[in-house]
Write a protein that holds these residues in place. Sequence first.
Motif, PDB file in Angstrom:
ATOM      1  N   GLY A 206       0.817  -1.096  -0.048  1.00  0.00           N
ATOM      2  CA  GLY A 206      -0.048   0.126   0.032  1.00  0.00           C
ATOM      3  C   GLY A 206       0.685   1.195  -0.129  1.00  0.00           C
ATOM      4  N   PRO A 207       1.751   1.375  -0.813  1.00  0.00           N
ATOM      5  CA  PRO A 207       2.806   2.475  -0.634  1.00  0.00           C
ATOM      6  C   PRO A 207       2.274   3.862  -1.363  1.00  0.00           C
ATOM      7  N   VAL A 208       2.763   4.877  -0.690  1.00  0.00           N
ATOM      8  CA  VAL A 208       2.335   6.243  -1.028  1.00  0.00           C
ATOM      9  C   VAL A 208       2.833   6.415  -2.397  1.00  0.00           C
ATOM     10  N   ALA A 209       1.951   7.153  -3.267  1.00  0.00           N
ATOM     11  CA  ALA A 209       2.305   7.657  -4.360  1.00  0.00           C
ATOM     12  C   ALA A 209       2.544   9.136  -4.339  1.00  0.00           C
ATOM     13  N   LEU A 210       3.640   9.337  -4.951  1.00  0.00           N
ATOM     14  CA  LEU A 210       4.127  10.829  -4.999  1.00  0.00           C
ATOM     15  C   LEU A 210       4.457  11.376  -6.431  1.00  0.00           C
ATOM     16  N   ASP A 211       3.884  12.693  -6.813  1.00  0.00           N
ATOM     17  CA  ASP A 211       4.029  13.439  -8.017  1.00  0.00           C
ATOM     18  C   ASP A 211       5.146  14.583  -7.935  1.00  0.00           C
ATOM     19  N   PRO A 212       6.273  14.515  -8.237  1.00  0.00           N
ATOM     20  CA  PRO A 212       7.107  15.742  -8.224  1.00  0.00           C
ATOM     21  C   PRO A 212       6.364  17.124  -8.642  1.00  0.00           C
ATOM     22  N   SER A 213       6.523  18.201  -7.779  1.00  0.00           N
ATOM     23  CA  SER A 213       5.898  19.425  -7.890  1.00  0.00           C
ATOM     24  C   SER A 213       6.913  20.553  -7.236  1.00  0.00           C
ATOM     25  N   ASN A 214       7.147  21.534  -8.133  1.00  0.00           N
ATOM     26  CA  ASN A 214       8.025  22.648  -7.984  1.00  0.00           C
ATOM     27  C   ASN A 214       7.147  23.894  -8.320  1.00  0.00           C
ATOM     28  N   GLY A 215       6.200  24.055  -7.571  1.00  0.00           N
ATOM     29  CA  GLY A 215       4.922  25.346  -8.046  1.00  0.00           C
ATOM     30  C   GLY A 215       3.870  24.503  -9.000  1.00  0.00           C
ATOM     31  N   ALA A 216       4.364  23.678  -9.656  1.00  0.00           N
ATOM     32  CA  ALA A 216       3.218  23.209 -10.709  1.00  0.00           C
ATOM     33  C   ALA A 216       3.996  21.644 -10.920  1.00  0.00           C
ATOM     34  N   TYR A 217       3.077  20.601 -11.180  1.00  0.00           N
ATOM     35  CA  TYR A 217       3.380  19.492 -11.207  1.00  0.00           C
ATOM     36  C   TYR A 217       4.627  19.028 -12.427  1.00  0.00           C
ATOM     37  N   GLU A 218       5.694  18.398 -12.112  1.00  0.00           N
ATOM     38  CA  GLU A 218       6.354  18.320 -13.235  1.00  0.00           C
ATOM     39  C   GLU A 218       6.470  17.026 -13.806  1.00  0.00           C
ATOM     40  N   ALA A 219       5.946  16.008 -13.263  1.00  0.00           N
ATOM     41  CA  ALA A 219       5.733  14.533 -13.726  1.00  0.00           C
ATOM     42  C   ALA A 219       4.613  14.140 -12.983  1.00  0.00           C
ATOM     43  N   ARG A 220       4.119  13.027 -13.745  1.00  0.00           N
ATOM     44  CA  ARG A 220       2.899  12.256 -13.111  1.00  0.00           C
ATOM     45  C   ARG A 220       3.066  10.877 -12.964  1.00  0.00           C
ATOM     46  N   THR A 221       2.868  10.208 -11.696  1.00  0.00           N
ATOM     47  CA  THR A 221       2.807   8.885 -11.517  1.00  0.00           C
ATOM     48  C   THR A 221       1.622   8.349 -11.537  1.00  0.00           C
ATOM     49  N   SER A 222       1.819   7.233 -12.396  1.00  0.00           N
ATOM     50  CA  SER A 222       0.696   6.446 -12.739  1.00  0.00           C
ATOM     51  C   SER A 222      -0.002   5.404 -11.447  1.00  0.00           C
ATOM     52  N   ALA A 223      -0.908   4.934 -11.672  1.00  0.00           N
ATOM     53  CA  ALA A 223      -1.580   4.140 -10.808  1.00  0.00           C
ATOM     54  C   ALA A 223      -0.491   2.549 -10.944  1.00  0.00           C
ATOM     55  N   LEU A 224      -0.523   1.727 -10.144  1.00  0.00           N
ATOM     56  CA  LEU A 224       0.347   0.617 -10.161  1.00  0.00           C
ATOM     57  C   LEU A 224      -0.417  -0.319 -11.070  1.00  0.00           C
ATOM     58  N   GLY A 225       0.340  -1.248 -11.890  1.00  0.00           N
ATOM     59  CA  GLY A 225      -0.366  -2.043 -12.626  1.00  0.00           C
ATOM     60  C   GLY A 225      -1.065  -3.207 -11.742  1.00  0.00           C
ATOM     61  N   SER A 226      -1.709  -4.213 -12.636  1.00  0.00           N
ATOM     62  CA  SER A 226      -2.624  -5.100 -11.630  1.00  0.00           C
ATOM     63  C   SER A 226      -1.710  -6.214 -10.913  1.00  0.00           C
ATOM     64  N   SER A 227      -0.476  -6.372 -11.154  1.00  0.00           N
ATOM     65  CA  SER A 227       0.514  -7.091 -10.540  1.00  0.00           C
ATOM     66  C   SER A 227       1.086  -6.519  -9.235  1.00  0.00           C
ATOM     67  N   GLY A 228       0.923  -5.238  -9.339  1.00  0.00           N
ATOM     68  CA  GLY A 228       1.528  -4.260  -8.236  1.00  0.00           C
ATOM     69  C   GLY A 228       3.186  -4.065  -8.380  1.00  0.00           C
ATOM     70  N   THR A 229       3.553  -4.541  -9.648  1.00  0.00           N
ATOM     71  CA  THR A 229       5.103  -4.332  -9.698  1.00  0.00           C
ATOM     72  C   THR A 229       5.503  -3.419 -10.550  1.00  0.00           C
ATOM     73  N   SER A 230       4.473  -2.566 -11.489  1.00  0.00           N
ATOM     74  CA  SER A 230       4.809  -1.767 -12.544  1.00  0.00           C
ATOM     75  C   SER A 230       4.153  -0.348 -12.456  1.00  0.00           C
ATOM     76  N   PHE A 231       4.783   0.679 -12.862  1.00  0.00           N
ATOM     77  CA  PHE A 231       4.002   1.851 -13.081  1.00  0.00           C
ATOM     78  C   PHE A 231       4.782   2.727 -13.907  1.00  0.00           C
ATOM     79  N   SER A 232       4.573   3.964 -14.344  1.00  0.00           N
ATOM     80  CA  SER A 232       5.301   4.719 -15.246  1.00  0.00           C
ATOM     81  C   SER A 232       5.346   6.253 -14.387  1.00  0.00           C
ATOM     82  N   GLU A 233       6.260   7.053 -15.021  1.00  0.00           N
ATOM     83  CA  GLU A 233       6.483   8.217 -14.794  1.00  0.00           C
ATOM     84  C   GLU A 233       6.274   9.061 -16.117  1.00  0.00           C
ATOM     85  N   THR A 234       5.393  10.105 -16.219  1.00  0.00           N
ATOM     86  CA  THR A 234       5.307  10.935 -17.546  1.00  0.00           C
ATOM     87  C   THR A 234       5.828  12.422 -17.304  1.00  0.00           C
TER      88      THR A 234
END
Length: 238
Positions: A206-234
Amino acid sequence: MRRILSRVATVAVAAASLAATAVPVGAAAAPGLSFRPLHYNINGYNWGGYAAQGSGFTSVSAAWTEANATCNSTNDLYAPWVGIDGYGSSTVEQTGVATDCSSGRAVHQAWYEMYPANPVYLSTSSYPVSAGDHITASVTYAGSSKYTLKLNDSTRGWTYTTSKSLSAQRTSAEVIIESPTGAYPNFGTLNFTSATVNGNSLGSYGPVALDPSNGAYEARTSALGSSGTSFSETYLRE
């Protein structure tokens, strides 16, 4: 080597707090700041990714393909990494690959850090990394305050392993992208796979999801995949 920053006051204050300098192994390190978890919050600040919280963490690992990053400015600096501690504690045992734009182009360099010790950058001739390389990273607690940090570039055919000692709390485990300067190069989308903690899926904690922000979001963290072992940073902005 210390980076001199010319950013807004909040980032300048954060940078001034980063006392560690890069220590090269066999070659000059790309200029960079310590990949220390300073000034993160629930929105991430300079962190993106997932942090599992609890106690007694003994291992974390993940894989990714090194992104083909485009520099927006010479201040851009970021790294995907895995680590134990850092989220809410004063130590970090971590390893990954930094992408540094201080030279005006993206330079990739493998590194590890046992904070509060200085980060150690690996020789680019012995341990080269380029965009498109497949990277696997892990940190494992071996008992008696000892940690094994391992980084593998299967595209280039090398593996680096080191064992270090540090008295640490082991109260979190992370799979993260981080910009110590608060300025990300345009890395497009970076996909983390095979993310595990203590041999189980990252998502099972049940990890905490973090999105980097420096006044505005710099990248977006996706939800974890169904296996709980994959995600993307955009990437969104510098």
